[in-house]
Scaffold this motif. Structure first.
Motif, mmCIF file in Angstrom:
data_model
loop_
_atom_site.group_PDB
_atom_site.id
_atom_site.type_symbol
_atom_site.label_atom_id
_atom_site.label_comp_id
_atom_site.label_asym_id
_atom_site.label_seq_id
_atom_site.Cartn_x
_atom_site.Cartn_y
_atom_site.Cartn_z
ATOM 1 N N SER A 265 0.815 -1.217 0.000
ATOM 2 C CA SER A 265 0.000 0.000 0.000
ATOM 3 C C SER A 265 0.849 1.268 0.000
ATOM 4 O O SER A 265 0.401 2.330 -0.427
ATOM 5 N N PHE A 266 2.097 1.142 0.478
ATOM 6 C CA PHE A 266 2.958 2.326 0.513
ATOM 7 C C PHE A 266 3.282 2.857 -0.881
ATOM 8 O O PHE A 266 3.707 4.002 -1.034
ATOM 9 N N ILE A 267 3.102 2.014 -1.918
ATOM 10 C CA ILE A 267 3.403 2.455 -3.274
ATOM 11 C C ILE A 267 2.568 3.683 -3.641
ATOM 12 O O ILE A 267 3.036 4.590 -4.338
ATOM 13 N N GLU A 289 -1.560 -7.869 -4.327
ATOM 14 C CA GLU A 289 -1.411 -7.456 -5.717
ATOM 15 C C GLU A 289 -0.743 -6.091 -5.795
ATOM 16 O O GLU A 289 -0.686 -5.344 -4.808
ATOM 17 N N LEU A 290 -0.223 -5.795 -6.984
ATOM 18 C CA LEU A 290 0.246 -4.435 -7.219
ATOM 19 C C LEU A 290 -0.955 -3.503 -7.084
ATOM 20 O O LEU A 290 -1.984 -3.727 -7.735
ATOM 21 N N PRO A 291 -0.869 -2.476 -6.249
ATOM 22 C CA PRO A 291 -2.037 -1.605 -6.047
ATOM 23 C C PRO A 291 -2.418 -0.859 -7.314
ATOM 24 O O PRO A 291 -1.609 -0.679 -8.225
ATOM 25 N N GLU A 292 -3.632 -0.438 -7.377
ATOM 26 C CA GLU A 292 -4.130 0.308 -8.526
ATOM 27 C C GLU A 292 -3.273 1.543 -8.791
ATOM 28 O O GLU A 292 -3.093 1.959 -9.933
ATOM 29 N N SER A 293 -2.741 2.119 -7.722
ATOM 30 C CA SER A 293 -1.919 3.329 -7.857
ATOM 31 C C SER A 293 -0.605 3.074 -8.578
ATOM 32 O O SER A 293 0.053 4.017 -9.028
ATOM 33 N N PHE A 294 -0.219 1.805 -8.691
ATOM 34 C CA PHE A 294 1.063 1.488 -9.333
ATOM 35 C C PHE A 294 1.159 2.106 -10.727
ATOM 36 O O PHE A 294 2.189 2.636 -11.115
ATOM 37 N N LYS A 295 0.063 2.056 -11.469
ATOM 38 C CA LYS A 295 0.086 2.548 -12.841
ATOM 39 C C LYS A 295 0.310 4.048 -12.918
ATOM 40 O O LYS A 295 0.622 4.587 -13.990
ATOM 41 N N ASN A 296 0.151 4.753 -11.775
ATOM 42 C CA ASN A 296 0.295 6.209 -11.766
ATOM 43 C C ASN A 296 1.655 6.666 -11.258
ATOM 44 O O ASN A 296 1.875 7.872 -11.083
ATOM 45 N N SER A 308 11.256 -12.190 -6.252
ATOM 46 C CA SER A 308 11.290 -13.021 -5.036
ATOM 47 C C SER A 308 10.467 -12.434 -3.902
ATOM 48 O O SER A 308 10.987 -12.094 -2.830
ATOM 49 N N ASN A 309 9.168 -12.275 -4.151
ATOM 50 C CA ASN A 309 8.191 -11.929 -3.130
ATOM 51 C C ASN A 309 7.020 -12.893 -3.278
ATOM 52 O O ASN A 309 7.176 -13.976 -3.850
ATOM 53 N N GLN A 310 5.855 -12.500 -2.793
ATOM 54 C CA GLN A 310 4.661 -13.341 -2.917
ATOM 55 C C GLN A 310 3.535 -12.551 -3.578
ATOM 56 O O GLN A 310 2.363 -12.690 -3.225
ATOM 57 N N ILE A 311 3.897 -11.742 -4.553
ATOM 58 C CA ILE A 311 2.932 -10.853 -5.188
ATOM 59 C C ILE A 311 2.041 -11.642 -6.142
ATOM 60 O O ILE A 311 2.518 -12.489 -6.909
#
Length: 985
Positions: A265-267, A289-296, A308-311
């Motif tokens: 969520s910190f992303i 999951e990659l948060p929705e904000s990732f795309k921004n 090497s995570n659990q995404i």
């Protein structure tokens, strides 16, 4: 002299008396000159007091004299990049005017003196790359003017004092690679001017900070670089909402996250970081999951590592927004869905790793738009359908791994148009069809794995053209037929696995000569006698189980003895015997006639072909007239170079216009004819991928009736190694062309392999006697070929001596600078002499200095120059070209004496240290103490393998796409120390 001035002079003399001065720069420090004119000394204009001492990079040894504390007006003291030992004198604390103190890259020991905190005007403090121990003095928190504090690469222990929160002027704090423990103090969040915080490493580090990342760091509005990688930080990542200047964030290698849905969520708090370029979150425990904000996130993002995570979840289709992305690694997670077609919009992408996930469906055709792509890893997913033909558009790919999927159909032929390919792994799929003959186009292919598919048909003979192959695995298919004879050219093979197929026929005897080969031919249908020499003497390096028709071999295999066949003649009818006898007589007559005609022709032309297995049969039997025409009358425009015994011209021969190099002997020079005979004899029966190929020799007369002798070689488009190392623009003095680190390392390996072949793999070993850069030629792929065997000599058949007793006092022994010292005392020729020459050649390749450089006089030579600089001053002696493109400007406006380079620089230095040690080990004075060529080959391979596996991003920065190491543990490249985020002071 004013008494206070005398104090300065006496302090400088006392300082000089405790050190050694090999470069003699301190010879000016004597009473005949005013001390303000002494080398490295800066004085104030008005009072003539010493205000500065700069002796950086002077190869000084000894210890730092405590008398330096008497230089009471001193403002800066720079002693970096020397070999000082002992402790930092506490008397430094007397220098109340001192602003800059730097002793990085030495061998200093002991603790950091707390007394230095008395230097209240101190602005920068650098002690990195030493052996300092103990804890950080808490009193340093009183240095209110301190802007830069660097202690990286020491053995400092304990916690960071909370008093460091008082360093109100601090902008850069380096502390990686120590033994620091405890928590990162919240007080660091009070440093409003802080721009760089680096307490991490790029791989498993030494610092072991625990606890959570201080929430107070989120208040650092000026922070631009944060590296906390490879500690023991845990918990939730705090908000970075206020860090709007952040450019690099490295949190890799910590147990951050709990494998839960909100770990990332910190992303969303990074959206204000409009200059974000690098984000490294790999090797943690992030879930969700990659948060929705990732795309921004900012489209300035160039590197994203979440390996090497659990995404889980999908990669957003908006991935195409990151138009500046160069390196995208999400491997070893739990991503699902399809690979977004928009990934094809990342036109700057060079490294794409989506392996070890759960991606399904097809490989998108849009990947073909990634024309700059160098590494593509899609292995261990659920990708299906065929391999898209658009991959053929990616002409810069070096490594391609599509293994462990469910891909089907034939291999797209377009892949084999990518001449840059070094690695292809398509194993563990459902691919079928036959291997295309176009595979022969991949001249630089080093790793090829098609195991466990449904391929059938015969192996194309063109695969034998891939002479760089080291790993070839084709097991678990339905290949049939015999092993192509062209495989005899694959002398670099280390692993060949053809097991579990339908191969038949004899096992080729030429495998006996593949000394380093691990061979698996099990579970096929081979028959006949198993070879018994070479590798077939050692049952641990080959397997032939499951071939019921084999016989013979060593006793350990327990194969049946081979029974001689009954003569077929006894089973022939009388009429057939008559026909065979008549045919034999006719053949004998015809053969005799042909031999007579050939001898007549040879007597007329006096042409001497060297080898009957040349691939250029159209070039045979060239005459003087042919060579005259081919070289345009031996014109100056075609002249490639002039050597000791003749000149070399470029020529064009045959209807196809084949380019050749023609070496015309100057027979008026003493020794030229002997050189011609020696080279003909040496090259008559040898063939190796790293030796220059001789096509023919011409021995006749010219138009004036004079004797004419010439050798015709395969043309090398990139000239000699000498040209690449030392050719400079006459007007600017800059190098016109240069080789990067990996190219030089590959060339060194190829030269070593050629020497190993000459020394170890021939029935009668050969000493080259003249190894030097001008005798190493480079083809159009920059592959090295050793040439000029005019001084070569055959060794005694006594394999233990490996020497030739001299019979002539005038024997030429090589070239000045490269010739072994024992040859100057008329010692016998030996393989030790070649090893000395190779060692000097290796040192020259990586220092850029010829052994005949003016700086080398008396007993000081290239060997000593390098040996004296190991291991701490490698960057000083290395060719500066090797460090081009290695530095990245830190995202800060501060300009100081810091060297803002990525930690990749340290990897380069480690590589160079290893290479230089090999060169020094080969060029020691005592012949029998020199490294042997087998160890050299193994060591250089290990150096190259370590470089490629540990740090592939380093390859991207420093290695042109012409060469790539042939170690292919591709998944290992996702390790944390692949990343290029670390800082070096």
């Amino acid at each position: 002299m004013h008494p206070s001035n005398d104090t300065d002079q006496q302090a400088l003399i006392a300082f000089k008396n405790t050190i050694n001065n090999p470069l003699q720069y301190l010879n000016s420090w004597n009473a005949s000159n005013h001390f303000c004119t002494w080398y490295g000394v800066t004085c104030s204009h008005r009072h003539q007091r010493v205000i500065g001492l700069n002796l950086t990079n002077q190869k000084l040894t000894g210890f730092v004299s405590p008398y330096v504390g008497n230089l009471s007006f001193l403002r800066f003291l720079y002693l970096d990049k020397n070999s000082f030992t002992g402790k930092i004198p506490s008397e430094i604390g007397r220098l109340h005017r001192l602003e800059h103190f730097s002793v990085s890259n030495n061998s200093l020991e002991g603790e950091i003196p707390a007394a230095i905190s008395n230097c209240s005007n101190l602005v920068s403090f650098r002690v990195s790359y030493n052996n300092l121990v103990g804890m950080l003095p808490s009193s340093f928190g009183s240095l209110s003017k301190l802007e830069l504090f660097s202690i990286s690469k020491n053995k400092i222990t304990g916690e960071i004092p909370a008093s460091f929160g008082n360093l109100s002027s601090l902008t850069q704090l380096y502390g990686g690679a120590n033994d620091l423990t405890g928590r990162i103090p919240d007080a660091l969040g009070l440093l409003k001017r802080l721009k760089l915080l680096a307490f991490g490493e790029n791989s498993v580090g030494v610092n072991q900070f625990t606890g959570s990342i201080p929430v107070s760091l989120s208040n650092g509005s000026n922070i631009r670089y944060v590296h906390l990688g490879y500690n023991q930080l845990s918990g939730k990542v705090p908000s970075f909402e206020k860090l709007n200047k952040l450019g690099v964030l490295v949190l890799s290698g910590n147990p951050l996250g709990k494998g839960e849905s909100n770990d990332l969520s910190f992303i969303s708090t990074l959206l204000n970081a409009t200059n974000l370029e690098s984000l490294a979150l790999h090797d943690n425990n992030f879930g969700g999951e990659l948060p929705e904000s990732f795309k921004n996130l900012s489209n300035t993002l160039t590197r994203l590592y979440v390996t090497s995570n659990q995404i889980t979840g999908r990669i957003p289709t908006e991935i195409g927004n990151f138009v500046n992305m160069q390196d995208f690694r999400v491997n070893d997670n739990k991503f699902t869905g399809t690979i977004p077609a928009d990934i094809g919009k990342l036109k700057k992408l060079k490294f794409l790793d989506l392996s070890q996930n759960r991606f399904s469906s097809k490989i998108p055709k849009s990947i073909g738009n990634l024309s700059l792509l160098v590494y593509l890893y899609l292995s261990e997913n659920n990708l299906s359908s065929g391999i898209t033909s658009t991959l053929g558009n990616c002409q810069n790919i070096l490594e391609l791994n599509l293994s462990h999927n469910i891909l089907s159909g034939p291999i797209a032929r377009e892949i084999f148009s990518i001449s840059s390919l070094r690695t292809v792994d398509i194993s563990q799929n459902q691919l079928n069809g036959s291997l295309p003959v176009e595979i022969g186009n991949l001249k630089n292919l080093g790793y090829f794995n098609v195991s466990d598919n449904n391929f059938f048909g015969e192996i194309p003979s063109t695969l034998g053209s891939c002479e760089s192959l080291e790993f070839l695995a084709m097991k678990g298919n339905s290949f049939r037929g015999t092993i192509p004879s062209t495989f005899s050219s694959l002398r670099g093979l280390r692993i060949l696995d053809l097991s579990h197929n339908n191969f038949d026929g004899l096992i080729p005897i030429y495998f006996e000569e593949f000394n380093f080969l691990s061979l698996n031919l099990s579970f096929n249908d081979f028959d006949g006698k198993l070879p018994e020499e070479g590798i077939f003497k050692n049952a641990s390096v080959f397997s032939v189980v499951g071939n019921a028709k084999l016989c013979g071999g060593i006793l350990d295999l327990k194969l049946p003895k081979c029974i001689a066949e009954h003569s077929k003649k006894s089973r022939l009818s009388f009429r057939l015997k008559i026909l065979i006898s008549v045919a034999a007589v006719l053949l004998g007559v015809i053969s005799t006639t042909l031999v007579f005609l050939v001898l007549c022709c040879l007597r007329r032309s006096k042409r001497v072909p060297i080898s009957s297995d040349s691939p250029h049969n159209s070039l045979w039997n060239v005459s003087y007239q042919t060579l005259l025409q081919a070289t345009n009358g031996f014109s100056a425009a075609n002249l490639l170079g002039v050597g000791s015994y003749g000149s070399v011209y470029k020529g064009t021969i045959g209807q196809e216009g084949t380019s050749v190099a023609v070496k015309v002997l100057n027979l008026s020079k003493s020794g030229a004819l002997k050189s011609f005979v020696a080279e003909c004899e040496a090259l008559r029966n040898i063939r190796h991928r790293n030796l220059v190929k001789v096509l023919t020799a011409c021995s006749g007369v010219d138009l004036q009736g004079n004797d004419f002798k010439a050798l015709v070689y395969e043309f090398m488009a990139n000239g000699s190694l000498e040209d690449w190392l030392h050719t400079k623009d006459s007007s600017t003095g800059e190098e016109i062309q240069s080789l990067n680190l990996l190219q030089r390392l590959n060339i060194a390996i190829e030269i070593a392999c050629a020497v190993a072949y000459l020394h170890l793999h021939l029935e009668t070993p050969i000493i080259h006697c003249d190894l030097k850069p001008s005798n190493v030629l480079l083809d159009d792929e920059l592959v090295a070929h050793v040439g000029d065997f005019g001084l070569a000599r055959f060794l005694s058949t006594d394999a233990q001596s490996f020497t030739i007793h001299q019979t002539s006092s005038s024997l030429v022994r090589g070239t000045i600078g490269y010739t072994a010292p024992e040859y100057g005392m008329r010692s016998e020729l030996s393989t030790y002499g070649d090893m000395y020459s190779f060692g000097i050649l290796l040192l020259e390749m990586f220092t850029g200095k010829r052994p005949t450089n003016d700086m080398f006089k008396d007993s000081f030579n290239l060997h000593n120059y390098v040996q004296d600089s190991l291991p701490n001053r490698v960057e000083e002696i290395a060719d500066p070209v090797l460090f081009h493109n290695r530095q990245v400007e830190i995202i800060t406006s501060t300009r100081s004496h810091e060297n803002h380079g990525f930690m990749g620089n340290h990897k380069i230095e480690k590589c160079l240290i290893s290479v230089f040690r090999v060169g020094v080990g080969c060029s020691v004075t005592s012949p029998r103490e020199r490294m042997n060529i087998s160890d050299v080959v193994n060591e250089l391979h290990s150096i190259r393998d370590a470089l490629s596996v540990v740090d592939p991003h380093l390859l991207e920065l420093n290695f042109a796409p012409g060469k790539l190491p042939q170690d292919h543990k591709m998944e290992a490249q996702t390790l944390a120390d692949n990343q290029n985020f670390g800082m070096k002071e």
